[in-house]
Design an enzyme around this catalytic site. Sequence first.
Site, mmCIF file in Angstrom:
data_model
loop_
_atom_site.group_PDB
_atom_site.id
_atom_site.type_symbol
_atom_site.label_atom_id
_atom_site.label_comp_id
_atom_site.label_asym_id
_atom_site.label_seq_id
_atom_site.Cartn_x
_atom_site.Cartn_y
_atom_site.Cartn_z
ATOM 1 N N LEU A 46 -31.450 10.969 3.712
ATOM 2 C CA LEU A 46 -31.851 9.649 3.491
ATOM 3 C C LEU A 46 -32.794 9.519 2.353
ATOM 4 O O LEU A 46 -33.870 10.385 1.955
ATOM 5 C CB LEU A 46 -32.504 9.120 4.568
ATOM 6 N N ASP A 47 -32.356 8.583 1.190
ATOM 7 C CA ASP A 47 -33.283 8.429 0.168
ATOM 8 C C ASP A 47 -34.800 7.959 0.622
ATOM 9 O O ASP A 47 -35.074 7.495 1.649
ATOM 10 C CB ASP A 47 -32.879 7.527 -0.782
ATOM 11 N N PRO A 48 -35.937 8.331 -0.176
ATOM 12 C CA PRO A 48 -37.097 8.035 0.187
ATOM 13 C C PRO A 48 -37.301 6.519 0.330
ATOM 14 O O PRO A 48 -38.241 6.030 1.351
ATOM 15 C CB PRO A 48 -38.066 8.468 -1.043
ATOM 16 N N ARG A 181 -25.914 3.438 -2.723
ATOM 17 C CA ARG A 181 -26.379 3.126 -3.933
ATOM 18 C C ARG A 181 -25.315 2.941 -5.084
ATOM 19 O O ARG A 181 -25.212 1.818 -5.733
ATOM 20 C CB ARG A 181 -27.474 3.988 -4.650
#
Length: 233
Positions: A46-48, A181
């Site tokens: 998971l992205d930050p 994204r």
Amino acid sequence: MNNENNIPDEGEVILIDKPLTWTSFDVANKLKRACKFKKIGHAGTLDPLATGLLILCTGKKTKQIDTYQAQEKEYTGTLVLGKTTPSIDLETEFDAEYPTDHITAEILESARLALTGSIAQTPPIYSALRVDGERLYKKARRGEEIEIKKRNVEISLFEIDSTHFPSVDFRIICSKGTYIRSMVRDFGQLAGSGAYMSALCRTRIGAFELKDAWNLTDFIQQKRLELKLEVDE
């Protein structure tokens, strides 16, 4: 659980609600140190700036990581039309502005439909994907121009709510390898504008749901109690 007495470590599957700004590696590393796990890995980055369900496996259960990574995933989030950033989220500064006055409900629906079903998408350059043995985001931070191959993914559901336009809330159910994204970037382009992602939460991986996940601090406290360790590291 641990292998201190040469007892086989059968391992466990841990569901964590990843905190905002933490990387998936941060969570795994914190659990390894705080809960004395010999071996631990996560099943899907998971992205930050994303929150939500992170599956972690310990001991022998790490052999199941690929199985969990391959499962269908569900996300909810918000995209904002009219601006872009290099990372397509708020990790980087805005780099351009675009018109939104021309965007109608019909244009939004056309963009949604174009990104539903079997699609080919280009991963974002600010991602953990490896090219020539190096993470893409490292190349991006150096300003390198990289050719990124498209990948085929399956979007089985893409719902949008534009009540708060130019913010658009969404819900997506997708296959392994999907970059949300990238969907946000492509949605903005299909709408004749630009877009960035302001929020993202992973709510499901296969049969595992976010509602069953632990708060990271609560899990560590509970596990340290079980191990008869001081609750505070």
